[in-house]
Design an enzyme around this catalytic site. Structure first.
Site, PDB file in Angstrom:
ATOM      1  N   ILE A  56       0.823  -1.208   0.000  1.00 54.25           N
ATOM      2  CA  ILE A  56       0.000   0.000   0.000  1.00 54.25           C
ATOM      3  C   ILE A  56       0.856   1.255   0.000  1.00 54.25           C
ATOM      4  O   ILE A  56       0.731   2.118  -0.869  1.00 54.25           O
ATOM      5  CB  ILE A  56      -0.963   0.009   1.209  1.00 54.25           C
ATOM      6  CG1 ILE A  56      -1.907  -1.198   1.149  1.00 54.25           C
ATOM      7  CG2 ILE A  56      -1.768   1.316   1.239  1.00 54.25           C
ATOM      8  CD1 ILE A  56      -2.818  -1.336   2.356  1.00 54.25           C
ATOM      9  N   SER A  57       1.728   1.388   0.986  1.00 52.11           N
ATOM     10  CA  SER A  57       2.509   2.625   1.097  1.00 52.11           C
ATOM     11  C   SER A  57       3.699   2.413   2.019  1.00 52.11           C
ATOM     12  O   SER A  57       3.808   1.388   2.699  1.00 52.11           O
ATOM     13  CB  SER A  57       1.635   3.765   1.631  1.00 52.11           C
ATOM     14  OG  SER A  57       1.182   3.471   2.951  1.00 52.11           O
TER      15      SER A  57
ATOM     16  N   ASP B 133      -1.666  14.622  14.019  1.00 50.86           N
ATOM     17  CA  ASP B 133      -1.230  14.462  12.625  1.00 50.86           C
ATOM     18  C   ASP B 133      -2.421  14.203  11.713  1.00 50.86           C
ATOM     19  O   ASP B 133      -2.384  13.314  10.853  1.00 50.86           O
ATOM     20  CB  ASP B 133      -0.203  13.342  12.490  1.00 50.86           C
ATOM     21  CG  ASP B 133       0.572  13.427  11.171  1.00 50.86           C
ATOM     22  OD1 ASP B 133       0.580  14.515  10.553  1.00 50.86           O
ATOM     23  OD2 ASP B 133       1.162  12.414  10.755  1.00 50.86           O
TER      24      ASP B 133
ATOM     25  N   TYR C  90       8.212   5.357   9.194  1.00 54.02           N
ATOM     26  CA  TYR C  90       7.910   4.322  10.177  1.00 54.02           C
ATOM     27  C   TYR C  90       8.190   2.920   9.640  1.00 54.02           C
ATOM     28  O   TYR C  90       8.489   1.994  10.379  1.00 54.02           O
ATOM     29  CB  TYR C  90       6.434   4.414  10.585  1.00 54.02           C
ATOM     30  CG  TYR C  90       5.506   4.347   9.393  1.00 54.02           C
ATOM     31  CD1 TYR C  90       5.116   3.128   8.846  1.00 54.02           C
ATOM     32  CD2 TYR C  90       5.048   5.512   8.783  1.00 54.02           C
ATOM     33  CE1 TYR C  90       4.302   3.067   7.739  1.00 54.02           C
ATOM     34  CE2 TYR C  90       4.230   5.466   7.676  1.00 54.02           C
ATOM     35  CZ  TYR C  90       3.859   4.239   7.150  1.00 54.02           C
ATOM     36  OH  TYR C  90       3.054   4.186   6.037  1.00 54.02           O
TER      37      TYR C  90
END
Length: 369
Positions: free
Chosen positions: A11-12, A140, A16
Site C-alpha cells: 500500500i505505502s 497528525d 515508520y
C-alpha cells in the site's frame, strides 16, 4: 492460538516502515487487513548503525490503539512479532480521503457532493471528539490519514504522533519538537508554542474541510527543513499562506499573541494583511451554505481558546439542520470511487510472505508519551 496473514499487496511506505494489504491464512476468515510493519530504529555508534528497537511513535500507536475503540477510529486487530520485527494488523479500508479528493479534482463535476462531504466531515469530527474526550490529541490529522470504507465509513488512522493530554510525564515540546504535517499545522505551533491544546486538531480539521471544498490544500506553504535537530525553524511561508487568507494576527483577535516565542517573526513580513478573506474564498468554491462558512470560520480561529471544540462542532447547525446525510454516504450514490492503489512491487509481496506469531501480552493503561 496462532493467526497468520498472507500479504497480497503493497500500500505505502514512510519513515515508520511499510503498509501492506493482507488476507487471513484461515480460509474461513474472508476479511481484508492492513498490516503496518515497523522498521527498527537505528542509532549511529561510531561508524556503524546499530538497530536499537522499536521507535517511540510505534510504541505510542500500539499502546493507544489497544486502549481505544470507536466506529470512526481504525480498529487494531492484532500485534505481531516475527524475527524481531513488530507489525500492527488493522481492519482494512478501501479508500483514503486524499484519494477521494484527487478523484474529484480530476472529474468533470469537480466537487465532492454536499451529502458526502458533510458526512465525511462529521465522522472525522466524531472520531476526534472521542479522542479528545479520552484525553488524546491526534497531532497528525490530514487527508492521507483519514481512511474510508467502501460504504463511506470514516476510520481515522496513524496515531504515531498521538499524545495523552492528562498527566504527561514530559512536556509536549521536550519530547516532540515538530508535530502535525506542515499544511495542517495550527498557528500557535508555527509561533513556537511549548504547551498547546486539542485545538490544534480542530485547526487541522478546518484545513481538511477547506481542502474538501477546494480540492487542493487550503494553506500550501513550502516547508523549511530542520538543519539542526535541536532548532525548529520558523515556517515563514506557511505562516504567510495563512495570513494571506485570514489576515495578520493581532492582539485584539488573539489575546496573548505576544507571548509566543516566534511572535517577533511576524514583524519580518513586508506586507500586513488587514482583512479576513475567508468569506470571499468560500464563495469562489461555489458554496453558498452560510452555515458551512460559519463552522469553517470557527475552526480556523487564530486564538486556540476561541476555536470551536470538536464536541461543539458535532452540534453545529451545519449538521443538525440537515437530516438528509448518513454515515454511509457512498451507498446509493452514482459515483464509483476506485479503491486505493495496491502494488506488487515489493519483496514482501513477491514472496507472498505469511506473518504470524501474536504478541499476546496485554498492555496496561499508561500515562505519558
Amino acid at each position: 492460538m496462532k493467526d497468520g496473514y498472507k500479504i497480497i499487496g503493497f500500500i505505502s511506505s514512510g519513515t515508520y516502515g511499510k503498509v501492506y494489504k493482507a488476507v487471513s491464512s484461515n480460509s474461513n476468515d474472508k476479511r481484508l487487513f492492513a498490516i503496518k510493519k515497523f522498521k527498527a530504529e537505528s542509532k549511529q555508534v561510531s561508524s556503524n548503525a546499530q538497530q536499537t528497537g522499536v521507535s517511540q511513535s510505534a510504541i505510542r500507536e500500539m499502546m493507544l490503539c489497544r486502549e481505544i475503540q470507536h466506529e470512526n477510529i481504525v480498529s487494531l486487530v492484532q500485534v505481531l512479532l516475527k524475527d524481531g520485527t513488530i507489525s500492527m494488523v488493522f481492519e482494512y479500508a478501501e479508500h483514503d480521503l486524499l484519494q477521494i479528493i484527487h478523484f474529484h479534482s480530476r472529474s468533470r463535476t469537480r466537487q465532492i457532493p454536499p451529502s458526502i462531504l458533510k458526512s465525511i466531515l462529521w465522522q472525522i469530527i466524531n472520531g476526534v471528539a472521542y479522542l479528545h474526550e479520552n484525553w488524546i490529541m491526534h497531532r497528525d490529522l490530514k487527508p492521507a490519514n483519514i481512511m474510508i470504507t467502501a460504504t463511506g465509513k470514516v476510520k481515522i488512522g496513524d496515531l504515531g504522533l498521538g499524545r495523552l493530554i492528562r498527566d504527561p510525564i514530559l512536556p509536549f515540546y521536550s519530547s516532540d519538537r515538530v508535530v502535525v504535517t506542515i499544511w495542517y499545522r495550527a498557528p500557535e505551533l508555527l509561533l513556537g508554542a511549548h504547551d498547546y491544546t486539542p485545538a490544534i486538531d480542530v485547526w487541522a480539521i478546518g484545513c481538511i474541510y477547506g481542502e474538501m471544498l477546494a480540492l487542493s490544500p487550503l494553506f500550501k506553504g513550502d516547508e523549511i527543513k530542520m538543519e539542526d535537530k535541536k532548532v525548529v525553524p520558523f515556517q515563514s511561508t506557511q505562516m504567510l499562506r495563512i495570513m494571506e487568507l485570514l489576515g495578520t494576527p493581532t492582539e485584539e483577535r488573539w489575546p496573548g499573541l505576544k507571548n509566543y516565542p516566534e511572535y517577533y517573526q511576524l514583524s519580518s513580513f513586508e506586507v500586513r494583511y488587514w482583512n479576513n478573506l475567508l468569506p470571499q474564498w468560500y464563495q469562489t468554491v461555489k458554496n453558498r451554505d452560510p452555515q458551512g462558512l460559519d463552522l469553517l470560520m470557527k475552526m480556523l480561529q487564530y486564538d486556540p481558546k476561541s476555536r470551536i471544540t470538536a464536541k461543539q462542532a458535532l452540534e453545529h447547525v451545519f449538521f443538525t439542520s440537515d437530516k438528509l446525510w448518513t454515515t454511509s454516504p457512498f451507498l446509493n450514490q452514482p459515483i464509483h470511487y476506485p479503491e486505493r492503489r495496491i502494488s506488487e512491487d515489493d519483496s514482501e509481496v513477491s514472496s507472498k510472505r505469511v506473518l504470524s506469531t501474536s504478541l499476546r501480552s496485554e498492555s496496561k493503561r499508561f500515562k505519558g508519551n
